[in-house]
Write an enzyme that holds these catalytic residues in place. Sequence first.
Site, PDB file in Angstrom:
ATOM      1  N   GLN A 100       0.860  -1.177   0.000  1.00  0.00           N
ATOM      2  CA  GLN A 100       0.000   0.000   0.000  1.00  0.00           C
ATOM      3  C   GLN A 100       0.902   1.234   0.000  1.00  0.00           C
ATOM      4  O   GLN A 100       1.618   1.489   0.962  1.00  0.00           O
ATOM      5  CB  GLN A 100      -0.917   0.019   1.230  1.00  0.00           C
ATOM      6  CG  GLN A 100      -1.906   1.172   1.211  1.00  0.00           C
ATOM      7  CD  GLN A 100      -2.698   1.283   2.498  1.00  0.00           C
ATOM      8  OE1 GLN A 100      -2.153   1.644   3.531  1.00  0.00           O
ATOM      9  NE2 GLN A 100      -3.971   0.933   2.453  1.00  0.00           N
ATOM     10  N   TYR A 170      -5.754  11.132   3.917  1.00  0.00           N
ATOM     11  CA  TYR A 170      -4.327  11.204   3.652  1.00  0.00           C
ATOM     12  C   TYR A 170      -4.138  12.237   2.524  1.00  0.00           C
ATOM     13  O   TYR A 170      -5.083  12.911   2.129  1.00  0.00           O
ATOM     14  CB  TYR A 170      -3.796   9.829   3.254  1.00  0.00           C
ATOM     15  CG  TYR A 170      -3.552   8.883   4.414  1.00  0.00           C
ATOM     16  CD1 TYR A 170      -4.306   8.952   5.587  1.00  0.00           C
ATOM     17  CD2 TYR A 170      -2.575   7.906   4.341  1.00  0.00           C
ATOM     18  CE1 TYR A 170      -4.077   8.086   6.648  1.00  0.00           C
ATOM     19  CE2 TYR A 170      -2.332   7.034   5.399  1.00  0.00           C
ATOM     20  CZ  TYR A 170      -3.086   7.126   6.549  1.00  0.00           C
ATOM     21  OH  TYR A 170      -2.853   6.270   7.585  1.00  0.00           O
ATOM     22  N   ALA A 345      -9.745  -7.620   7.771  1.00  0.00           N
ATOM     23  CA  ALA A 345      -8.650  -7.147   8.621  1.00  0.00           C
ATOM     24  C   ALA A 345      -8.813  -7.657  10.039  1.00  0.00           C
ATOM     25  O   ALA A 345      -8.098  -8.539  10.480  1.00  0.00           O
ATOM     26  CB  ALA A 345      -8.582  -5.619   8.584  1.00  0.00           C
ATOM     27  N   ARG A 346      -9.788  -7.096  10.782  1.00  0.00           N
ATOM     28  CA  ARG A 346      -9.890  -7.415  12.209  1.00  0.00           C
ATOM     29  C   ARG A 346     -10.088  -8.900  12.471  1.00  0.00           C
ATOM     30  O   ARG A 346      -9.473  -9.468  13.392  1.00  0.00           O
ATOM     31  CB  ARG A 346     -11.039  -6.617  12.835  1.00  0.00           C
ATOM     32  CG  ARG A 346     -10.728  -5.155  13.045  1.00  0.00           C
ATOM     33  CD  ARG A 346     -11.931  -4.370  13.529  1.00  0.00           C
ATOM     34  NE  ARG A 346     -12.943  -4.262  12.487  1.00  0.00           N
ATOM     35  CZ  ARG A 346     -14.119  -3.669  12.661  1.00  0.00           C
ATOM     36  NH1 ARG A 346     -14.430  -3.147  13.837  1.00  0.00           N
ATOM     37  NH2 ARG A 346     -14.989  -3.594  11.670  1.00  0.00           N
TER      38      ARG A 346
END
Length: 387
Positions: A100, A170, A345-346
């Site tokens: 990423q 971002y 993810a989690r």
Amino acid sequence: MPTPDVFAPAQLGPVTLRNRVIKAATFEHMAPKAMVSDDLIEFHRAHAAGGVGMTTVAYCAVAPEGRTEYDQILMRPEALPGLRRLTEAVHAEGAAISAQIGHAGPVANGKSNRVPALAPTATFSPLSMQKIHRATAADIERITKAHADAALLAIEAGFDAVEIHLGHNYFASSFLSPKVNKRKDEYGGSLANRAKVALGAARAVREAVGDRIAILAKLGMDDGVPGGFWLDESLQVAQWLERDGSVDALELTAGSSLLNPMYLFRGEAPIREFAETFPQPMKLGVQLVGKKFIREYPYQEAFLLESARQFRAALKLPLVLLGGISQRATMDKAMEEGFEFVAMARALLREPDLLNRMQKEPATPSLCIHCNKCMPTIFTKTHCVLA
């Protein structure tokens, strides 16, 4: 068309993945001095051994001031030996690996990085207690080229894909947001102007790497704040990315690390645990006003699906569904609705081998309870506190 099996091989640009499940990027905090560590290698090796089609390294900054903090991978020649060890370890387990790449912009900690953070508009960072500088046209040109250079380095390091970070306020995403971007020049005002940074980074990467590597973009569907980037504008940006042919797939996300981080995660807000990661007086500040910033949203499976459906209806580009993917039934539903990939993810932080067990027994439940207490561990080494 028949509904694809989520565990069957799938094509992503020039890369064939062994299945359609991607380990989503979660900042690991395992890169001391901005270099790959043995812990980082083992983190991604375990997810690869656990059955993902591709794991995503989060996150690989394209410029020194683009790190969220100092101990985060910086894409530069000195990092190549470690990056090669990382990609080789993942490939040995049969999975693909993505870097990423991006620039944290106003989310960067200028004090930690020892260089000022950059944003569309000059402002103040409560994280570093420093001024965030207004990015100049020269900064934008430099950062755009840095994305291309980072993608070329990723090829040299053996990565199968890069994921361009266009979300969470971002750098590129902060330009997209009318709440954050107050510029009056060619990079502010209209959506066409605000999208120049995001579209330019994606084009630069495509021009640099061609089809030698898969290119994804992580695109925010909305910031989760009034006056911020919203679905209608995000959908237009997605259509421009598709028109340009600069990406092979979009991973759809939401929320703002700058203004509303819990909008992406949903579930309990671990305010006490976040407070414990900071020294005084910031610790006290988080305890007193944390609820105003770390807002709580109810969790449900596939909580971004309703918004993502609008993108699926309007685009031919392959899409990655993210957000609340923890059950096999949810993955199957995503496939039925036309999403080519899902990202987790989690649930995988709790059980890196969950996918292997799901493939053998589809009814296997995830043990993730969505307490989000893994989130504050990004300040140490990211892990599930219950595992």
